[in-house]
Design an enzyme around this catalytic site. Structure first.
Site, PDB file in Angstrom:
ATOM      1  N   ASP A  32       0.613  -1.349   0.060  1.00  0.00           N
ATOM      2  CA  ASP A  32      -0.056  -0.078   0.066  1.00  0.00           C
ATOM      3  C   ASP A  32       0.921   1.266   0.099  1.00  0.00           C
ATOM      4  OD1 ASP A  32      -2.218   1.432   0.117  1.00  0.00           O
ATOM      5  OD2 ASP A  32      -2.570   1.290   2.332  1.00  0.00           O
ATOM      6  N   GLY A  35       0.190   5.310  -4.679  1.00  0.00           N
ATOM      7  CA  GLY A  35      -0.372   6.433  -5.057  1.00  0.00           C
ATOM      8  C   GLY A  35       0.117   7.697  -4.186  1.00  0.00           C
ATOM      9  N   ARG A  36       0.005   7.683  -2.832  1.00  0.00           N
ATOM     10  CA  ARG A  36       0.637   8.681  -1.990  1.00  0.00           C
ATOM     11  C   ARG A  36       1.920   8.957  -2.163  1.00  0.00           C
ATOM     12  NH1 ARG A  36      -1.254   5.827   3.370  1.00  0.00           N
ATOM     13  NH2 ARG A  36      -2.229   4.431   1.724  1.00  0.00           N
ATOM     14  N   TRP A  37       2.858   8.020  -2.321  1.00  0.00           N
ATOM     15  CA  TRP A  37       4.240   8.344  -2.780  1.00  0.00           C
ATOM     16  C   TRP A  37       4.322   9.056  -3.858  1.00  0.00           C
ATOM     17  CZ3 TRP A  37       7.383   7.135  -6.693  1.00  0.00           C
ATOM     18  CH2 TRP A  37       8.880   7.216  -6.367  1.00  0.00           C
ATOM     19  N   ASN A  80     -10.793  -2.143  -6.441  1.00  0.00           N
ATOM     20  CA  ASN A  80      -9.934  -1.333  -7.050  1.00  0.00           C
ATOM     21  C   ASN A  80     -10.449  -0.798  -8.461  1.00  0.00           C
ATOM     22  OD1 ASN A  80      -6.896  -2.534  -6.120  1.00  0.00           O
ATOM     23  ND2 ASN A  80      -7.758  -0.905  -5.275  1.00  0.00           N
ATOM     24  N   ARG A  83     -11.455   2.781  -9.342  1.00  0.00           N
ATOM     25  CA  ARG A  83     -10.651   4.010  -9.323  1.00  0.00           C
ATOM     26  C   ARG A  83     -10.786   4.562 -10.726  1.00  0.00           C
ATOM     27  NH1 ARG A  83      -5.045   2.561  -6.451  1.00  0.00           N
ATOM     28  NH2 ARG A  83      -5.965   2.120  -4.372  1.00  0.00           N
ATOM     29  N   ARG A 200       1.783  -5.103   5.898  1.00  0.00           N
ATOM     30  CA  ARG A 200       0.866  -3.851   5.094  1.00  0.00           C
ATOM     31  C   ARG A 200       1.762  -2.777   5.500  1.00  0.00           C
ATOM     32  NH1 ARG A 200      -5.323  -2.263   4.290  1.00  0.00           N
ATOM     33  NH2 ARG A 200      -4.895  -0.585   3.034  1.00  0.00           N
ATOM     34  N   ILE A 207      -7.207  -5.074   7.063  1.00  0.00           N
ATOM     35  CA  ILE A 207      -7.183  -5.995   6.067  1.00  0.00           C
ATOM     36  C   ILE A 207      -7.688  -6.023   4.839  1.00  0.00           C
ATOM     37  CG2 ILE A 207      -7.716  -8.631   6.197  1.00  0.00           C
ATOM     38  CD1 ILE A 207      -7.252  -8.815   9.056  1.00  0.00           C
TER      39      ILE A 207
END
Ligand code: FPP
Length: 267
Positions: A32, A35-37, A80, A83, A200, A207
């Site tokens: 996970d 996207g934020r990265w 997903n 999106r 995670r 989860i």
């Protein structure tokens, strides 16, 4: 095999803290934070997914080196699809590209690749390359990489329940024969031992509909690191943390020189 030094940011050699005899044999990962990265760096989210593939390769190599035997990664959940279509298309193309470019090396490394999930909605050219990759690597026995795509834990459980209900209704099996073992044998992961450890990334503590049945007794490790920044050092930290846990599977730890009668709870 010696691991060699693995130095963390505090100059600790993590390889010294690792017990090679207690490396989990099956590790599940929710990759996970892609996207934020990317967003943090002012880049389109897709850059995060691309970089995420390199990280997966690094973790796959590290897993093999450590003696782990199975890695199950969540690459695309049933949720997903909600999106933006451009991102979904990008991911579908990425899966195809990765398989096209990496399958030979995966095969040379004696890794068996398996896709877990409902492949029906994917385009034919992806389904084709998935099927040829699975056939090519079918007899490899060094390592198993399960890639969960269009996968949902609840959907998997409902599918098995439906199958068993039909068999019961038709008389093929008796209701009394439905038990955990039978249920397990119908799951998409049949024949594979449950993961001992779930990792995670990105600090989220959920989860997210991943392997709901199979994770029943897994240890959970949450890393704050976003998946594109995750690496062998962070992976080792997760395993070392796992090794410090006391897995009781719902039982109790047996304390030395203490019987139930001696304990403070006896009447
Ligand atoms: C979660 O980050 C990541 C994904 C939905 C995709 C992960 C897929 C790969 C790394 C490619 C693997 C490819 C193969 C063939 C195995 P996110 O987008 O949910 O991140 P966010 O929470 O920051 O938005």
């Amino acid at each position: 095999m010696s691991l060699g030094k693995i130095i963390d940011e505090k100059n600790n050699d993590l390889s010294k803290r690792l017990d090679m005899q207690k490396v989990p044999q099956h590790i599940a990962i929710i990759m996970d934070g892609n996207g934020r990265w990317a967003t943090k760096k002012g880049l389109p989210r897709t850059y995060g997914h691309k970089r995420g593939v390199n990280v997966l390769k690094e973790i796959l190599k590290a897993s093999k080196k450590l003696g782990c035997k199975v890695l199950t990664v969540y690459a695309f959940s049933t949720e997903n699809w909600t999106r933006p279509i451009k991102e979904v298309d990008f991911l579908i193309n990425l899966f195809r590209e990765v398989l096209r470019n990496e399958i030979e090396e995966i095969n040379e490394e004696s890794i068996k690749i398996k896709f877990i999930g409902d492949l029906t909605p994917f385009p034919e050219n992806l389904k084709k390359i998935i099927s040829s990759s699975e056939s090519l690597t079918r007899n490899n026995n060094e390592f198993l990489l399960n890639v969960c795509v269009n996968y949902g834990g609840r959907q998997e459980i409902v599918k098995v329940a439906k199958e068993l209900a039909i068999k019961t209704f038709s008389g093929e099996i008796k209701p009394s024969e439905v038990n955990e073992e039978l249920f397990n044998s119908k799951l998409l992961t049949r024949g594979i031992k449950d993961p001992e450890l779930l990792i995670r990334t990105s600090g989220e503590k959920r989860i997210s509909n991943f392997l709901l049945w199979q994770l029943a007794y897994s240890e959970i490790y949450i890393s704050d690191v976003l998946w594109p920044d995750f690496n062998e050092i962070e992976f080792l930290k997760a395993i070392i943390d796992y090794q410090s846990r006391n897995r009781r599977f719902g039982g109790i730890e047996s304390l030395p020189n203490e019987s139930l009668e001696d304990s403070q709870y006896s009447s």
